[in-house]
Design an enzyme around this catalytic site. Structure first.
Site, short mmCIF file in Angstrom:
data_model
loop_
_atom_site.label_atom_id
_atom_site.label_comp_id
_atom_site.label_asym_id
_atom_site.label_seq_id
_atom_site.Cartn_x
_atom_site.Cartn_y
_atom_site.Cartn_z
N ARG A 262 0.85 -1.18 0.00
CA ARG A 262 0.00 0.00 0.00
C ARG A 262 0.89 1.24 0.00
O ARG A 262 1.91 1.28 0.71
CB ARG A 262 -0.92 0.04 1.24
CG ARG A 262 -2.10 -0.92 1.18
CD ARG A 262 -3.13 -0.55 0.11
NE ARG A 262 -4.26 -1.48 0.03
CZ ARG A 262 -4.32 -2.55 -0.76
NH1 ARG A 262 -3.32 -2.84 -1.56
NH2 ARG A 262 -5.40 -3.32 -0.76
N GLU A 291 -2.65 7.29 -5.01
CA GLU A 291 -2.95 6.62 -6.29
C GLU A 291 -4.41 6.73 -6.69
O GLU A 291 -4.74 6.63 -7.86
CB GLU A 291 -2.54 5.15 -6.23
CG GLU A 291 -3.39 4.30 -5.28
CD GLU A 291 -2.99 2.83 -5.30
OE1 GLU A 291 -1.78 2.54 -5.21
OE2 GLU A 291 -3.90 1.98 -5.39
N HIS A 323 -0.72 -0.31 -9.79
CA HIS A 323 -1.48 -1.26 -8.96
C HIS A 323 -1.99 -2.43 -9.80
O HIS A 323 -3.20 -2.67 -9.89
CB HIS A 323 -2.63 -0.56 -8.24
CG HIS A 323 -3.01 -1.25 -6.96
ND1 HIS A 323 -3.34 -0.57 -5.80
CD2 HIS A 323 -3.10 -2.56 -6.64
CE1 HIS A 323 -3.62 -1.44 -4.85
NE2 HIS A 323 -3.48 -2.66 -5.33
#
Ligand code: NAI
Length: 350
Positions: A262, A291, A323
């Site tokens: 994360r 993000e 991601h």
């Protein structure tokens, strides 16, 4: 067909590939899909199904402003960057939503206490495919090290010079794995194949990691001894910005830092300084703290306003992916299958 209960579901942050796998999962679960499901799928639902799922797909994210769309829904399906804070949960509760089904493993974007206070249950997909994320971690390590992304372009342009492509041999190098849960252990398993020495840190020690030959050490020792530091722990109040200027100072000069967990685990100002001072020799990120404003969307025609993100992309020794650690066909199918099962059978409640 005994269609005794139809669970009305609103799915947020939907991409085209999500629709396809969810409709397949509904069909495989033997539930009765409506909405965008092909007619044949609806017809193929077995007559025994007593709880059917009807998903409406929204491309935009879930937030306080969009939660009001959920008036007719029992369940919402949400994703990693949806904003499921107290305000959103209050709005969902007003719409009488009873269940937030996360189609991801992490739940740091959900105010769990607020959900419990409003009587909304939260489920997640705890282990759809740890190997998928572990393999992407290795993709970042190998690409940064052997610079195949640069070699690809060079060779296509007829440039066969090797200057600037010098890597290091992974065999016998020490890799520090922070977080030895499902993904951390999968990373250890793969690193064993490369002949690496693996040291690890986790407040909850895992016998599986020990059985794989990894050695638990304290975090300072891990930082000091590792050629590569790879993060595999959740984002919480203890792990927020665990990579900061202080922890970077404890690492080897030229360390390779990998974060596929994360974005909030890393203080991006500190890593920019670490790259400028050459403390960080290689940086591989699949996640970024802000993000949600960037990832999963085409911004190629936009002026990106996040100066730290833009600065990170200018370093020659930084590789960022948007991601995509989870993004394999196998993992998507498993995510959809488990999410539908969580909705129907109330499994994997957080
Ligand atoms: P897991 O729950 O199996 O393991 C997490 C481990 O981290 C646990 O052993 C826990 O004790 C440990 N931990 C907790 N706090 C820690 C701390 N402060 N320092 C060190 N270790 C700590 O979770 P799993 O499945 O291995 O996933 C790890 C993380 O990977 C998730 O939390 C998620 O953020 C991220 N992830 C990223 C994906 C991607 O597409 N890039 C996809 C799936 C997960």
């Amino acid at each position: 067909m005994n269609n005794s209960e139809t669970i009305r579901v609103a799915c947020f942050s939907t991409q085209e590939h999500d629709k396809a796998v969810f409709e397949r999962a509904i069909s495989n679960a033997g539930t009765c899909a409506e909405s965008s499901a092909p007619k044949s799928t609806i017809d193929s639902a077995p007559s025994s199904c007593s709880r059917s799922v009807n998903i409406t797909y929204f491309t935009h994210g879930l937030a306080a402003s969009t939660a009001r769309l959920c008036d007719d829904y029992d369940v919402v399906i949400a994703f990693v960057n949806d904003d499921i804070g107290a305000e959103t949960i209050k709005a969902l509760a007003q719409c009488k939503v009873k269940h937030i089904a996360l189609r991801c493993a992490g739940f740091n974007n959900v105010d769990i206490k607020a959900a419990h206070d409003y009587g909304i249950q939260v489920s997640r997909v705890p282990a759809y495919s740890p190997e998928t994320v572990a393999e992407h971690t290795l993709a970042l390590i190998l690409t940064l090290n052997r610079q195949t992304h640069k070699a690809y372009n060079r060779v296509r342009e007829g440039n066969f010079a090797l200057n600037g492509l010098l890597g290091f041999t992974l065999n016998n190098k020490t890799v520090g794995v922070v977080g030895t849960g499902k993904i951390g252990c999968s990373v250890i398993r793969i690193l064993n194949g490369f002949g690496c020495r693996v040291i690890c840190y986790d407040p909850n020690k895992n016998q599986e990691a020990r059985d794989l030959g990894a050695q638990y050490v304290d975090l300072d020792t891990l930082f000091a001894e590792s050629t590569i530091v790879s993060l595999h722990c959740p984002l919480n109040e203890n792990s927020y910005h665990m990579i900061n200027s202080e922890s970077l100072n404890k690492m080897q000069n030229g360390v390779m830092l990998i974060n596929t967990s994360r974005g909030g685990l890393v203080d991006d100002k500190a890593i920019i300084n670490g790259l400028k001072s050459k403390k960080i020799g290689y940086l591989g990120l699949d996640v970024y703290e802000r993000e949600s404003e960037l990832f999963f969307t085409d911004h190629s025609q936009d002026i990106i306003q996040d100066d730290n993100f833009q600065r990170l992309t200018t370093f020659p020794n930084v590789l960022i992916t948007g991601h995509q650690g989870f993004f394999t066909a196998e993992a998507l199918n498993e995510i959809a299958h488990v999410t539908i099962d969580n909705i129907i059978n109330n499994n994997n409640i957080v």
